[in-house]
Every structure is written in structure tokens, then in C-alpha cells.
Design an enzyme around this catalytic site. Structure first.
Site, PDB file in Angstrom:
ATOM      1  N   GLN A  55       0.823  -1.211   0.000  1.00  0.00           N
ATOM      2  CA  GLN A  55       0.000   0.000   0.000  1.00  0.00           C
ATOM      3  C   GLN A  55       0.854   1.257   0.000  1.00  0.00           C
ATOM      4  OE1 GLN A  55      -3.541   0.422  -0.305  1.00  0.00           O
ATOM      5  NE2 GLN A  55      -2.928  -1.560  -1.116  1.00  0.00           N
ATOM      6  N   HIS A  59       1.704   2.950  -3.317  1.00  0.00           N
ATOM      7  CA  HIS A  59       0.659   3.620  -4.106  1.00  0.00           C
ATOM      8  C   HIS A  59       0.997   5.088  -4.340  1.00  0.00           C
ATOM      9  CE1 HIS A  59      -2.771   1.269  -5.325  1.00  0.00           C
ATOM     10  NE2 HIS A  59      -2.768   0.598  -4.196  1.00  0.00           N
ATOM     11  N   GLU A 117      -9.445   1.736   5.327  1.00  0.00           N
ATOM     12  CA  GLU A 117      -9.915   1.353   3.993  1.00  0.00           C
ATOM     13  C   GLU A 117      -9.706  -0.155   3.809  1.00  0.00           C
ATOM     14  OE1 GLU A 117      -8.868   2.317  -0.699  1.00  0.00           O
ATOM     15  OE2 GLU A 117      -7.384   2.684   0.860  1.00  0.00           O
ATOM     16  N   HIS A 118      -8.478  -0.602   3.987  1.00  0.00           N
ATOM     17  CA  HIS A 118      -8.134  -2.022   3.932  1.00  0.00           C
ATOM     18  C   HIS A 118      -7.741  -2.481   5.338  1.00  0.00           C
ATOM     19  CE1 HIS A 118      -6.953  -0.406  -0.111  1.00  0.00           C
ATOM     20  NE2 HIS A 118      -7.662  -1.452  -0.516  1.00  0.00           N
ATOM     21  N   ASP A 169      -7.227  -6.257  -4.514  1.00  0.00           N
ATOM     22  CA  ASP A 169      -6.928  -5.210  -5.497  1.00  0.00           C
ATOM     23  C   ASP A 169      -7.125  -5.711  -6.921  1.00  0.00           C
ATOM     24  OD1 ASP A 169      -6.394  -3.045  -3.950  1.00  0.00           O
ATOM     25  OD2 ASP A 169      -4.220  -3.159  -4.109  1.00  0.00           O
TER      26      ASP A 169
END
Length: 427
Positions: free
Chosen positions: A255, A258, A322-323, A356
């Protein structure tokens, strides 16, 4: 990564703060671009595409010839991988279809609920440092299953004025009806107001940077709906002494790469694991092509030690990730008691990357703590629920007096009269 031990509850809000700019710092720019696009249409779109993407386009509409050429550029093994991911995403989202719900609430009063697709939707696909063709699948597939008539895709062009061939391949595979080379605030403004080349839509979907997030929020002031406020990506992992430190570190870095404004957090009841993960992050970071980006994101990230599961759960719910990855021996406790999370990944062999790309769930999820009130994108995101009713003579006789009394009590005489005039004919 900063290591924090047993933080006081009073400090949680500060510790868990996202590394994002305030809306005030961005809103002026967004408003300026929205105003220009609403007034000048495509000329404003071209101006800002030139300014932000560094390319002057003769036309921003992707042609069939461009799509055909792009499809040939995508390697066969990647095409097959995209098709497999598409199949899994379709299976999961088709399963979300619900039947018509019908009930007679009282004799002669029939009420039912049906769903209808949103006719015109706009899909925003980030480009920049990582063209996210996987997001095309996540948005276009449920839009197609829902039956949306117009599926408009916007994505920023590269310096050569092109979109990534993978984005174009995925778009034509999933039923996108129009593809436009435009990104950032100007793309959201175009979808909001409509221009000569960009159709006005009813709802805008897709993740983006902080500027795109604020632009989407501003779109709602102009009568266009959005999926959710979805900004920079984030991940929280909860893990105990039974977790594999290398796996946990790999998830955190997946992550972190990103973007520089991404945030990753580890919450653990094991100081030993925290130390191991910290070392693994340093080690694995060295081999990443996007090391510089991941390093900056790691600066915004934290390793938090708490003494017990109850405190960990309370802190996680406060953050609303979020995750959310669970790597604990008592995984059921964390699964059953989480209230605020976009998407949950359970066990050592469920990396966030699976969601994802190819497991089937949707990766367009609420960030910035909005999982406390928003769901991630799903089939219903592309549909509206409509209610219907039909009342017979018997039905109106059964509920007519109730309506009259309630309308009169609220002082709405015309409401009462609409019933009374009918009851007079029935009695």
C-alpha cells in the site's frame, strides 16, 4: 516507521491523523477549474490537460483505431490474467443481484421495491505514476451488470497523449461506451457539467488523489452523485506473535507504494513482532522499483503496540481503515467485532493485493475514516431502489381514515382532501 507504545486514548485522534492536506488548501483550485469548465467547456479541458499533463491534444476522445492498436500491445499472458480477474469479479458482483420485494402491508395495499440502473455513469481511472487498469474492471464490470446505458471512462493521458494499452483493453472488455483522455479536477468537472466531448453523467465513480477527491465532493453541489469520498490509499494490519513478519511487511509496503500520501499502520499486541516487521520493511524496501514513493509513505506510517485485543479493536474502529488485514490466532474475535472497515482480509494467505486484483471483491473503498458511514463500491452503487404501491378500493377504505387524521394533525388539508374525496365516492 514510527513505533508507538500504549498510546493514551486522548492522543489517538492525533496519532491516527491521515497525511492529507485540508480541504481549504485545495478547494480554491478546484473551484477555479470547475468555474472555467462550466463556462468554457472543452477549451478549458484542453488548457488544464496541457498544464497538468504536459500534452496538447487535438482530440481527447479515444478512437476505435486506438483501442484496436492498444489491444495488440497487451501481452497474451496479461490479457489472460485480466480475463481471469474479470471472471471472478463478475461472479461476485452478479451474486449481489436481488429479486423484487413485494408485500401486502394491509388488505388491499400492495407495496413493492424494484431496482433500476443509473443510466449515465462516469468512471475515473487514475493514471500518473501507476495507470490503474484494475480499477477499470472494478467499476465497469458492476456498471455493465447493473445495466447502465452510458459508461463514460476518463483517465489522464501520458506525455505522448495516450492512455495505457492495458486500460484500453480492460475498457473494451468490460463494455465501456466512451473513453476520454482527461484527468484530474478537469475530468471531474467535465463529467459534472458536460462539454462538447464529455457527456454529463448522473454519478461519478473512482479513486484519485486529494484534488480528485475534493473535486468529486464539489460535484455533489452541482447535482451529480458520487460513489464515496475516496482519497489516498491506506491499510491497517492487526497482527500478534503468531503472524509472519515478512508477510506483514510486504502488505504494508504494497500500500505504501501507491503514493507519497498513502498511509499504512500496524497494530500489534507483540513488541517482538513490531521489531521484526520494522526490520523486514527496511529490508524489502530496498528491492522496490518505487522505493522513493514507498519511503515517503512510510514516513507517514506507524507501528502501534497495545496490551490487549480489546484496546486494539477499539483503536481500529476509531481509525476506520480502507483495507484491514487480520493476522492473529484469534481471528474470529477481530472479524466479528470490527464495525468500521472498507474491506477485510483474513489470515496469512490473504494479501490485500488479492482484493486489489483478482479475488472478486471490489477495491474501490472509502478512505479517511469514511468506512464509518460508507460502503465500498458494489452492484447496488450503480443502481437505484424504487418503491411502488397500488391501493385497491378496499385498501383505501382500510387506511383512508388513518391518512386523514394524520394529515389534519399536521395541518395539511389538501393531503386530507385527496383521500376524503375518494372515500366519499366509496361509501
Amino acid at each position: 516507521m514510527q513505533i508507538i507504545e500504549n498510546p493514551n486514548k486522548k492522543s489517538w485522534s492525533e496519532i491516527l491523523k491521515r497525511p492529507t492536506q485540508t480541504v481549504d488548501a485545495i478547494e480554491a483550485t478546484v473551484n477555479e477549474i470547475f468555474t472555467e469548465v462550466s463556462q468554457d467547456g472543452d477549451s478549458a479541458i484542453k488548457k488544464y490537460t496541457n498544464k497538468f499533463d504536459g500534452v496538447a491534444l487535438a482530440s481527447n476522445i479515444v478512437t476505435f483505431i486506438e483501442i484496436e492498436a492498444a489491444v495488440k500491445e497487451v501481452p497474451e499472458n496479461l490479457k489472460n490474467a485480466i480475463k481471469q480477474a474479470k471472471a471472478n469479479i463478475e461472479v461476485f458482483h452478479k451474486a449481489q443481484k436481488t429479486a423484487k420485494l413485494a408485500i401486502e402491508t394491509t388488505n388491499g395495499v400492495d407495496c413493492w421495491q424494484e431496482k433500476r440502473p443509473i443510466q449515465k455513469v462516469g468512471l475515473y481511472i487514475p493514471g500518473g505514476t501507476a495507470p490503474l487498469f484494475s480499477t477499470v474492471l472494478m467499476l465497469a464490470i458492476p456498471a455493465q451488470i447493473a445495466g447502465c446505458k452510458e459508461i463514460i471512462l476518463c483517465s489522464p493521458p501520458n506525455k505522448k497523449g495516450k492512455l495505457a494499452p492495458e486500460i484500453l483493453f480492460a475498457a473494451q472488455l468490460c463494455g465501456v461506451t466512451k473513453i476520454i483522455k482527461v484527468g484530474g479536477i478537469q475530468a471531474i468537472a467535465g463529467l459534472t457539467f458536460g462539454t462538447q466531448s464529455i457527456p454529463k453523467v448522473y454519478k461519478i465513480f473512482g479513486p484519485g488523489n486529494q484534488f480528485v477527491t475534493v473535486a468529486k465532493q464539489l460535484a455533489t453541489k452541482h447535482g451529480v452523485a458520487i460513489d464515496m469520498p475516496a482519497g489516498p490509499s491506506e491499510l491497517l494490519v492487526v497482527a500478534d506473535e503468531t503472524a509472519n513478519a515478512a508477510y506483514v511487511a510486504s502488505d504494508l509496503l504494497s500500500q505504501a507504494e501507491h503514493g507519497v500520501d498513502s498511509q499504512v499502520i500496524l497494530v500489534s499486541t507483540s513488541k517482538v513482532l513490531i521489531d521484526q516487521v520494522s526490520e523486514q520493511v527496511k529490508k524489502q524496501l530496498q528491492a522496490l522499483p518505487r522505493k522513493i514513493i514507498a519511503e515517503k509513505a512510510i514516513e507517514n506510517s506507524k507501528l502501534i503496540y497495545v496490551e490487549d485485543d480489546a484496546t486494539a479493536l477499539e483503536l481500529i474502529d476509531e481509525y476506520g481503515p480502507e483495507h484491514y488485514i487480520i493476522c492473529c490466532k484469534n481471528e474470529d474475535l477481530y472479524v466479528d467485532n470490527i464495525n468500521n472497515a472498507g474491506s477485510v482480509f483474513i489470515g496469512d494467505y490473504t494479501p490485500e493485493s488479492a482484493g486489489d486484483y483478482a479475488s472478486g471483491t471490489n477495491h474501490t473503498l472509502p478512505t479517511n475514516g469514511f468506512s464509518k458511514a460508507y460502503s465500498g463500491v458494489n452492484l447496488d452503487s450503480f443502481m437505484k431502489t424504487m418503491t411502488f404501491q397500488k391501493i385497491s378500493k378496499e385498501g383505501l377504505l382500510n387506511i383512508g381514515e388513518t391518512i386523514e387524521l394524520m394529515a389534519e394533525a399536521e395541518g395539511l388539508q389538501a393531503h386530507k382532501n385527496a383521500v376524503s374525496i375518494r372515500l366519499k365516492d366509496l361509501k
